[in-house]
Design an enzyme around this catalytic site. Structure first.
Site, short mmCIF file in Angstrom:
data_model
loop_
_atom_site.label_atom_id
_atom_site.label_comp_id
_atom_site.label_asym_id
_atom_site.label_seq_id
_atom_site.Cartn_x
_atom_site.Cartn_y
_atom_site.Cartn_z
N ARG A 9 55.64 0.42 58.75
CA ARG A 9 56.04 0.31 57.36
C ARG A 9 57.49 0.79 57.22
O ARG A 9 58.01 1.43 58.14
CB ARG A 9 55.12 1.16 56.48
N SER A 11 58.85 2.84 54.78
CA SER A 11 59.13 4.08 54.07
C SER A 11 59.83 5.06 55.00
O SER A 11 59.76 4.96 56.23
CB SER A 11 57.83 4.71 53.55
N LYS A 85 44.82 8.03 58.69
CA LYS A 85 44.01 7.97 57.46
C LYS A 85 44.08 6.61 56.78
O LYS A 85 43.25 6.30 55.93
CB LYS A 85 44.43 9.07 56.49
N ASP A 86 45.06 5.78 57.16
CA ASP A 86 45.19 4.45 56.57
C ASP A 86 44.43 3.37 57.34
O ASP A 86 44.36 2.23 56.88
CB ASP A 86 46.67 4.04 56.52
N THR A 129 48.12 12.89 41.68
CA THR A 129 47.60 12.47 42.98
C THR A 129 47.20 11.01 42.90
O THR A 129 46.85 10.52 41.82
CB THR A 129 46.39 13.30 43.42
N SER A 131 44.78 9.92 44.95
CA SER A 131 43.54 9.94 45.73
C SER A 131 42.34 10.36 44.90
O SER A 131 42.34 11.44 44.29
CB SER A 131 43.72 10.90 46.91
N ARG A 133 39.57 11.19 46.25
CA ARG A 133 39.05 12.33 47.01
C ARG A 133 39.66 13.63 46.52
O ARG A 133 38.94 14.62 46.25
CB ARG A 133 39.36 12.12 48.50
N ARG A 134 40.98 13.66 46.40
CA ARG A 134 41.66 14.87 45.92
C ARG A 134 41.29 15.17 44.48
O ARG A 134 41.06 16.32 44.10
CB ARG A 134 43.17 14.71 46.06
N ARG A 151 51.70 7.21 42.12
CA ARG A 151 51.84 6.39 43.33
C ARG A 151 53.27 6.45 43.84
O ARG A 151 54.18 6.86 43.17
CB ARG A 151 51.46 4.93 43.04
N GLY A 152 53.46 5.93 45.06
CA GLY A 152 54.78 5.89 45.67
C GLY A 152 54.81 6.70 46.94
O GLY A 152 53.87 7.42 47.27
N ARG A 157 57.45 10.48 44.86
CA ARG A 157 56.52 11.34 44.11
C ARG A 157 57.17 12.68 43.77
O ARG A 157 56.96 13.23 42.68
CB ARG A 157 55.23 11.57 44.91
N CYS A 244 40.07 3.79 51.35
CA CYS A 244 40.87 4.56 50.40
C CYS A 244 40.43 4.33 48.95
O CYS A 244 40.90 5.01 48.04
CB CYS A 244 42.35 4.23 50.56
#
Length: 314
Positions: A9, A11, A85-86, A129, A131, A133-134, A151-152, A157, A244
């Site tokens: 990616r 980023s 994690k992705d 966040t 997520s 999950r978070r 997001r971002g 962020r 996700c």
């Protein structure tokens, strides 16, 4: 001399991680008398393009890897550097994870405007966040917090925290450390408060299964303890058909390691419900990663985890 094309990616974090991997692979080539050179190819993924809604609403799996995997199957790249994690639990036919190097810090962390930790944030503080999950775990720990999606990439962020009305944001500590931004972390969230995402802090180096030259090189890059821990977490992910878009987490740690002997692991899995501010956890110890992750998932399914997850898949 073969040139290995590395997909990533675009980023800042992804490029930093990729360059780190390339540097370490070059060093392994020197140590083992291998002659390879490396080039980077930037690829835009669906997850990078859609930033105006939460990942759970985008839907689907592999939002940050599908386009990269397609480039690999097309022969445009030879390996890809992913945040583990992705990576979905099931890979496309013909592809494999060739290496999982040593894991960085798996914990979530807080960056706050005030410099305070989670317990010291004022009542009703706005925490950002992306997520579920978070969100579920934060609300279970402090129901008074105003947890909203953001997001971002990590630098955007942080800018939103500075320029908008957020009091804090939650990020993965690993990304901040790899960027050299560890000094921005104000509070590490213990895993008993915020269990990480599956594979968080670990990198996965994906390749074609029939590319034996690349596979032999990547095999030198594996960290065996991290491989075992991530395998246990991903078996949990697979058993719950997770991604996700649903609020699940898992963390495995090697609690007894001796070369030549069977290692002992502890695997903790979690299902959360952000709307009801509840989480369900189970943990197990053993030495067979695949079976352990599945066993934790089965215990949570008996508590109704599959019904909770189906709500968010829908």
């Amino acid at each position: 001399m073969r040139t290995i094309i590395v997909g990533t990616r675009q980023s800042a974090l992804a490029l930093t991680q990729t360059q780190h991997v390339i540097d370490e692979l070059k060093e392994l080539c020197k140590q083992h008398g291998l002659s390879y050179q490396f080039e980077t190819k930037k690829i835009v993924t669906k997850g990078d393009q859609i930033l105006n809604v939460t990942l759970s609403k985008v839907g689907g799996k592999g939002l940050f890897v599908k386009e990269i995997e397609q480039a690999m199957m097309n022969g445009e790249i030879d390996i890809a550097v992913h945040s583990m994690k992705d990576v979905p639990a099931v890979l496309p036919e013909g592809l494999m994870i060739g290496a999982v190097p040593k894991r960085e810090d798996p914990r979530d962390c807080l960056i706050t405007k005030s410099g305070k930790g989670l317990d010291d944030l004022p009542e009703g503080a706005k925490v950002g966040t992306s997520s579920l999950r978070r969100m579920a775990q934060l609300k279970a720990y402090r129901a008074d917090l105003n947890v909203e999606w953001i997001r971002g990439n990590i630098d955007s962020r942080i800018k939103k925290l500075e320029n908008e009305d957020f009091d804090a944001i939650v990020l993965a500590a690993a990304g901040l450390k790899r960027m050299g931004w560890e000094d921005r972390i104000h509070h590490y969230l213990p895993v008993d408060i915020s269990l990480p995402a599956v594979g968080q802090g670990a990198l996965g180096i994906e390749c074609r299964a029939d590319d034996m030259q690349v596979r032999e090189l990547l095999a030198l890059y594996n960290d065996h303890q991290t491989v075992l821990a991530v395998a246990a977490e991903r078996s949990f992910l697979s058993a719950l058909n997770g991604g996700c878009q649903v609020p699940i987490g898992a963390y495995a740690e090697v609690i007894d390691w001796n070369e030549g002997l069977e290692p002992k692991l502890k695997v903790t899995g979690l299902i959360g419900d952000p709307e009801k501010h509840q989480v369900w956890k189970e943990a197990i110890e053993g030495n067979v990663p695949d079976e352990m992750g599945k066993a934790v998932a089965e215990r949570l399914i008996k508590q109704g985890a599959d019904r909770i997850l189906e709500q968010y898949r829908g």
